[in-house]
Design an enzyme around this catalytic site. Sequence first.
Site, PDB file in Angstrom:
ATOM      1  N   ARG A 141       2.557  16.956   3.413  1.00  0.00           N
ATOM      2  CA  ARG A 141       3.867  15.977   2.624  1.00  0.00           C
ATOM      3  C   ARG A 141       3.436  15.660   1.414  1.00  0.00           C
ATOM      4  NH1 ARG A 141       6.724  13.202   6.920  1.00  0.00           N
ATOM      5  NH2 ARG A 141       7.163  14.785   8.578  1.00  0.00           N
ATOM      6  N   HIS A 171      -0.521  12.362   8.564  1.00  0.00           N
ATOM      7  CA  HIS A 171      -1.064  11.605   7.332  1.00  0.00           C
ATOM      8  C   HIS A 171      -2.534  11.309   7.378  1.00  0.00           C
ATOM      9  CE1 HIS A 171       3.366  10.402   7.159  1.00  0.00           C
ATOM     10  NE2 HIS A 171       3.290  11.113   5.963  1.00  0.00           N
ATOM     11  N   CYS A 258       2.855   2.179   9.306  1.00  0.00           N
ATOM     12  CA  CYS A 258       3.921   2.973   8.721  1.00  0.00           C
ATOM     13  C   CYS A 258       5.074   2.365   8.750  1.00  0.00           C
ATOM     14  CB  CYS A 258       4.334   4.383   9.165  1.00  0.00           C
ATOM     15  SG  CYS A 258       4.289   4.635  10.871  1.00  0.00           S
TER      16      CYS A 258
HETATM   17  C1  CIR Z   1       8.020  11.594   9.682  1.00  0.00           C
HETATM   18  O1  CIR Z   1       7.746  12.676  10.314  1.00  0.00           O
HETATM   19  O2  CIR Z   1       8.154  11.505   8.442  1.00  0.00           O
HETATM   20  C2  CIR Z   1       8.302  10.390  10.680  1.00  0.00           C
HETATM   21  N1  CIR Z   1       8.947  10.898  11.803  1.00  0.00           N
HETATM   22  C3  CIR Z   1       7.104   9.708  10.947  1.00  0.00           C
HETATM   23  C4  CIR Z   1       6.492   8.958   9.723  1.00  0.00           C
HETATM   24  C5  CIR Z   1       5.422   8.126  10.047  1.00  0.00           C
HETATM   25  N2  CIR Z   1       4.735   7.702   8.654  1.00  0.00           N
HETATM   26  C6  CIR Z   1       3.531   7.353   8.565  1.00  0.00           C
HETATM   27  O3  CIR Z   1       2.655   7.449   9.559  1.00  0.00           O
HETATM   28  N3  CIR Z   1       3.077   6.739   7.455  1.00  0.00           N
END
Ligand code: CIR
Length: 265
Positions: A141, A171, A258
């Site tokens: 990402r 992440h 998150c």
């Molecule tokens: C994603 O894949 O972007 C979301 N389903 C999950 C994001 C989780 N964010 C994080 O751990 N900072």
Amino acid sequence: MTLQACKGTTIARIAITRAVSRALEHCELTHLARRPIDLALARRQHAAYEQALRDAGCEVRQLAEQPDHPDSVFVEDTVIVLDEVAVITRPGAASRRGETPSMAAALNGLRELVHIEAPGTLDGGDVLRLDRTLYVGASARSNAAGITQLARSVAPFGYRVESVPLRDCLHLKSAVTRISVDRVLLNPAWVEARHFPGFDVVPVDPSEPHAANAVLVGEAVIYAVSCPRTAEALRKTGIDVRSVDMSETEKAEGGVTCCSVIFSA
Ligand code: CIR
């Protein structure tokens, strides 16, 4: 709201959250298979999470639901807020880029804003701040251009940026988070402890790979009930663990960090 923090200073903390999107079941998934999500339960759990933030001393500011953005409850990915500046990200998943303008609006007037620009990508979940160092997961990402732009944006304020290799997780903060002034909680299968010199490393219980994600507010640690063994080990070392059930957002690959962006007022 104020609270008595360690070392006797009084700090006011704001926690920005966002109402759970009705589209959550259409979330991005990278490492998990899709499972049904109970939206009503997700919303109740999110409310309990917000209460845990309040109980730990935060003023919670909830942003409006984004019905067309399934992952928008995961506000952490849209911004990095430091005392001096806020960096609005350009999320690595194209489906998430519409989440940032309303976060920028929420921070307008609270911080100077800078923006990650194309071709850079950066997810806030990849950025772990330990004092004046920002460790950034070189994940799928967050790309090199995004990490370089972050480094340029924060250098004038005395922050150093370190890119950290990861494996098998979404992440950096899936793999390591801070749990006290001098300790990090870490999954050694996903990130190497040697990247975090000066911190004592507490490994997760090997049966709980997702256990490294924790929210430190003052001296309280908000933590998912899905990782009971690691929670028990943390409690035994004297950490004030505040358990929250995040089963539904966990199905969307979200952890406790998150769902909020926490910063000093
Ligand atoms: C994603 O894949 O972007 C979301 N389903 C999950 C994001 C989780 N964010 C994080 O751990 N900072």
